[in-house]
Design an enzyme around this catalytic site. Structure first.
Site, mmCIF file in Angstrom:
data_model
loop_
_atom_site.group_PDB
_atom_site.id
_atom_site.type_symbol
_atom_site.label_atom_id
_atom_site.label_comp_id
_atom_site.label_asym_id
_atom_site.label_seq_id
_atom_site.Cartn_x
_atom_site.Cartn_y
_atom_site.Cartn_z
ATOM 1 N N ARG A 170 -3.667 -3.506 37.028
ATOM 2 C CA ARG A 170 -2.442 -3.032 37.662
ATOM 3 C C ARG A 170 -1.335 -3.037 36.609
ATOM 4 O O ARG A 170 -0.811 -4.080 36.256
ATOM 5 C CB ARG A 170 -2.091 -3.947 38.842
ATOM 6 C CG ARG A 170 -0.695 -3.747 39.363
ATOM 7 C CD ARG A 170 -0.430 -4.501 40.651
ATOM 8 N NE ARG A 170 -0.768 -5.906 40.633
ATOM 9 C CZ ARG A 170 -0.016 -6.880 40.112
ATOM 10 N NH1 ARG A 170 1.117 -6.583 39.498
ATOM 11 N NH2 ARG A 170 -0.394 -8.124 40.193
ATOM 12 N N HIS B 133 2.930 -5.904 41.629
ATOM 13 C CA HIS B 133 2.100 -5.940 42.838
ATOM 14 C C HIS B 133 2.728 -5.050 43.912
ATOM 15 O O HIS B 133 2.062 -4.220 44.522
ATOM 16 C CB HIS B 133 1.983 -7.381 43.342
ATOM 17 C CG HIS B 133 1.296 -7.504 44.662
ATOM 18 N ND1 HIS B 133 -0.060 -7.302 44.818
ATOM 19 C CD2 HIS B 133 1.777 -7.797 45.902
ATOM 20 C CE1 HIS B 133 -0.387 -7.463 46.088
ATOM 21 N NE2 HIS B 133 0.711 -7.764 46.771
ATOM 22 N N TYR C 178 4.575 -13.923 35.385
ATOM 23 C CA TYR C 178 3.235 -14.504 35.304
ATOM 24 C C TYR C 178 2.281 -13.805 34.327
ATOM 25 O O TYR C 178 1.126 -14.194 34.218
ATOM 26 C CB TYR C 178 2.592 -14.542 36.703
ATOM 27 C CG TYR C 178 2.561 -13.211 37.435
ATOM 28 C CD1 TYR C 178 1.552 -12.279 37.201
ATOM 29 C CD2 TYR C 178 3.542 -12.895 38.374
ATOM 30 C CE1 TYR C 178 1.523 -11.074 37.870
ATOM 31 C CE2 TYR C 178 3.525 -11.685 39.053
ATOM 32 C CZ TYR C 178 2.508 -10.782 38.813
ATOM 33 O OH TYR C 178 2.483 -9.584 39.482
#
Length: 361
Positions: free
Chosen positions: A258, A262, A271
């Site tokens: 990705r 998200h 992260y």
């Protein structure tokens, strides 16, 4: 059989195109007509452009929370291209490419993310369930549809999607186990994009691959390069053929990434680092497939530029139409839950209609 040739227990993964778009092994290239290859690429390109535009619309405050697809187009379109019109498609929420390839108009995709439930009302000829945001819950529906096809004697296959995080949910186990036990014609594609929101794949499960989860259910499984549209197509085509011939379900792990957040509510810089994203950007499925088509004289940079311009205009025009769309009819909010509205819903409908008539909002 690809599942035997690329045994996940031996650390083997199916790949046909390298990141430069060159064929690794000619014997693995699936038979796809030229016009279908071009259609697959055009759908990838439209998905990328429509996705980028959706991100822009959301940032401008013109669209609700949105789940971007950038980087995962091959996993979606490569699999969707391997099924037929008679087959069912059961998405999660990050499968715009599969929606478009299945024939869902872009305006309906935008309507959904705009907050208009009419975006979930597909044309009668499109066998597809609407978006399912609760993680992995759609797999039970997919297993049920596949089982129903068997019971009714219909020559249909159900293709369903789930993310890597979804394989940690109980619904994943229940659906795959049920489909395996009843030999249902189900193909499940795991879009392993490396993160379940902020939780990395390595912290989801101790298995080396997600494909090997198939072993526990006694069904075939295979890991493929999810950024290689030919590999995804080949694995799915074989799985669909197996399912249609009465040999039951298959689990496919498409290893992808990705490239965006998200959702538009997420900040991935918290992260993951930029180098990781850059490394995966070098494996961009869109660029890889374009190079392959150009090498085969099926596409050109000039055609690409014209198509990009056309799709950008199309996306902008489509979204403006969505912004001017009417409100959903009140009855539609209630009547699509069941084939026929039960008494309790009828009462709620009449109560709310009365409330609105008295000036409520």
């Amino acid at each position: 059989m690809l599942t035997a040739q690329f045994n996940y227990l031996e650390g083997k993964s199916l790949a046909i195109l390298n990141k430069e778009g060159k064929v690794i092994d000619e014997h693995l290239v699936p038979e796809i007509k030229d016009d279908e290859l071009i259609n697959m690429y055009k759908t990838m390109l439209l998905t990328r452009i429509a996705d980028t535009k959706a991100m822009q619309y959301q940032r401008q405050g013109r669209m609700l929370t949105y789940a971007p697809n950038k980087g995962q187009e091959a996993a979606q379109i490569g699999s969707a291209a391997a099924i037929e019109e008679r087959d069912w498609l059961v998405p999660a929420f990050r499968e715009m490419g599969a929606w478009l390839y299945k024939g869902v108009p872009l305006n309906q995709v935008y309507l959904y993310w705009y907050g208009n439930e009419m975006g979930s009302k597909f044309p009668e000829n499109i066998k597809m369930l609407p978006v399912s945001v609760p993680i992995a819950s759609q797999l039970n529906h997919a297993a049920g549809i596949a089982m129903a096809s068997n019971i009714k004697g219909e020559d249909e296959v159900t293709l369903a999607y789930v993310g890597d995080g979804g394989t940690s949910q109980g619904e994943f186990h229940e659906a795959i186990n049920l489909a395996a036990v009843f030999n249902a014609p189900l193909v499940v594609v795991i879009q392993n994009n490396q993160y379940a929101i902020s939780v990395p794949r390595a912290e989801q499960t101790k298995t080396k691959t997600l494909a090997e989860k198939a072993h526990g259910y006694g069904i075939p499984g295979i890991q493929v390069d999810g950024n290689d549209i030919l590999a995804v197509y080949a694995a799915t085509k074989e799985a669909v053929k197996r399912a249609r011939s009465g040999q039951g379900p298959t689990l496919i792990e498409a290893v992808t990434y990705r490239l965006g957040p998200h959702t538009t509510s997420d900040d991935p810089t918290i992260y993951r680092d930029d180098k990781e994203v850059e490394d995966w950007t070098q494996k961009d499925p869109l660029i890889r497939f374009k190079k392959y088509l150009i090498d085969r004289n099926l596409w050109s940079e000039d055609e690409d530029a014209k198509q990009i311009e056309e799709y950008e205009s199309f996306a902008n025009k489509t979204f403006k139409e969505v912004e001017n769309s009417k409100e959903v009819p009140l009855e539609d909010i209630f009547k699509y839950h069941y084939e026929k509205m039960p008494q309790n819903l009828m009462e709620q409908y009449e109560e709310y209609k009365e409330y609105l008539a008295k000036g409520g909002k």
